[in-house]
Design an enzyme around this catalytic site. Structure first.
Site, short mmCIF file in Angstrom:
data_model
loop_
_atom_site.label_atom_id
_atom_site.label_comp_id
_atom_site.label_asym_id
_atom_site.label_seq_id
_atom_site.Cartn_x
_atom_site.Cartn_y
_atom_site.Cartn_z
N SER A 70 0.78 -1.24 0.00
CA SER A 70 0.00 0.00 0.00
C SER A 70 0.82 1.29 0.00
O SER A 70 0.24 2.37 -0.14
CB SER A 70 -0.97 0.01 1.19
OG SER A 70 -2.10 -0.78 0.89
N LYS A 73 0.23 3.65 -2.83
CA LYS A 73 -0.78 4.73 -2.83
C LYS A 73 -0.12 6.11 -2.86
O LYS A 73 -0.75 7.09 -3.27
CB LYS A 73 -1.69 4.58 -1.62
CG LYS A 73 -2.61 3.35 -1.68
CD LYS A 73 -3.48 3.26 -0.43
CE LYS A 73 -4.56 2.18 -0.55
NZ LYS A 73 -4.04 0.82 -0.43
N SER A 127 -5.87 3.38 4.56
CA SER A 127 -5.32 2.67 3.41
C SER A 127 -6.42 2.12 2.53
O SER A 127 -6.39 0.97 2.08
CB SER A 127 -4.39 1.53 3.87
OG SER A 127 -3.53 1.13 2.82
#
Length: 361
Positions: A70, A73, A127
């Site tokens: 993640s 991102k 997230s």
């Protein structure tokens, strides 16, 4: 259950492995001469850098390929955040909610209407893979979510993050998806250059509004980055985990007028969790002299030239940016160009005036 096998990334180009300085072209540890030994961590690769000057203070395999999870991102934020109005209201579609069941989400509901700012907060704090899909769709324009992923890869190339390729907007594992600790530092630095991102990253709690039209209640979100809650001077960052990537982490903190950034990939939670490993590396970085360094985070303007510097000193110019991304070096170059154009126009005016006088004689 056996751990999934990481797909083979492309061969490591020696020139790209030296981006930021030749000392960074190593699969092992690189630290300033005479520096204290960095803390032992389980991360397979890591990097500590000065967020303001871009000086790389040390690392381990900084250009080695890794799987992002993640922290990917952040690339979505670097690519899309500057182009979206945080006050824009967006309606969530069924396709926005198409992501791996059981993975992290901020809790968006089909037909719900949310501001872009709320989506960014859900992306950073929780997230949210659902938020990533919506933001990528918006940022991709007519290309939709796929266009958003294409924008992420274009931004990676612009930043000089040559060892990064996105296959998903969220960082959920996808074919041919990879990054490096060095690239993550380039991407994170671009994110922290924006005031909105800094505000989102430093937010500890946020509210998601109710959706009366579809009978959905509002709720609170808590930032899952423990560095922000438990490390003095923390500015935020991003956590990540998949079975394939293991734990990844990006964190920034300020201490005694210095702002440092840490990135790490492939960490395990024992004997210390990812954010704790990041905190230990930040402590180590803050303990180094202000002029210590082994390389440099290259500036986007130098991406086309390969972004190679011969030594830390060669890339030691401080780069300062305001929220619009203007840089001091860009400004100086622009002023010089204006002065040159002005001089040429003055000369042309003088020559034409002289010619008219000559005709009148």
């Amino acid at each position: 259950m056996a751990r999934p096998t990481s797909p083979a990334p492309p061969p490591l180009d020696p020139a790209k492995a030296a981006v930021g300085g030749p000392a960074l072209a190593t699969a092992g540890l690189v630290t300033p001469s005479g520096a204290a030994e960095p803390p032992k961590v389980t991360a397979t690769s890591w990097l500590v850098a000065d967020l303001t000057s871009g000086a790389v203070l040390g690392g381990c395999g900084p250009h080695e390929y890794g799987v992002p999870a993640s922290v990917q991102k952040l690339l979505l934020a670097a690519a899309v955040l500057p182009h979206l109005d945080p006050k824009q209201v967006v309606e969530v579609t069924e396709s926005d909610l198409d992501f791996e069941p059981g993975s992290s989400a901020m809790g968006l509901v089909r037909g719900g209407r949310y501001t872009v700012e709320t989506l960014w907060l859900g992306l950073i704090l929780n997230s949210g893979n659902d938020a990533a899909n919506v933001l990528a769709r918006l940022g991709g324009g007519t290309g939709g979510q796929a266009g958003g992923v294409a924008a992420m890869n274009a931004e990676a190339a612009r930043l000089g993050a040559h060892q990064t390729h996105a296959a998903t907007p969220s960082g959920l594992d996808g074919p041919g998806q990879y990054t490096s600790a060095y690239d993550l530092a380039l991407i994170s630095r671009a994110c922290f250059a924006h005031a909105d991102f800094r505000r989102y990253a430093a937010t500890k709690t946020a509210e998601v509004p109710a959706q009366p039209a579809i009978n959905a209640k509002g709720y609170s979100m808590l930032n899952d980055n423990q560095l922000l809650h438990r490390y003095p001077g923390a500015l935020g960052g991003k956590t990540g985990y998949t079975d394939l990537a293991r734990h990844s982490f990006v964190g920034a903190a300020e201490r005694n007028g210095r702002t440092l950034l840490v990135t790490l990939l492939g960490a395990e939670t024992q004997p210390a969790r990812g954010w704790e490993q990041g905190a230990a590396l930040l402590d180590w970085g803050f303990g180094l002299p202000a002029d210590a360094g082994v390389g440099q985070l290259v500036a986007p303007a130098r991406a086309d030239s390969g972004n190679q510097v011969s030594s830390p000193a060669a890339g030691a110019t401080r780069v300062r940016s305001d929220d619009r991304g203007f840089h001091i070096d860009w400004l100086l170059g622009t002023v010089g160009t204006i002065m040159l154009v002005g001089a040429l126009l003055g000369l042309l005016f003088y020559q034409r005036r002289a010619a008219r006088r000559q005709v009148g004689r």
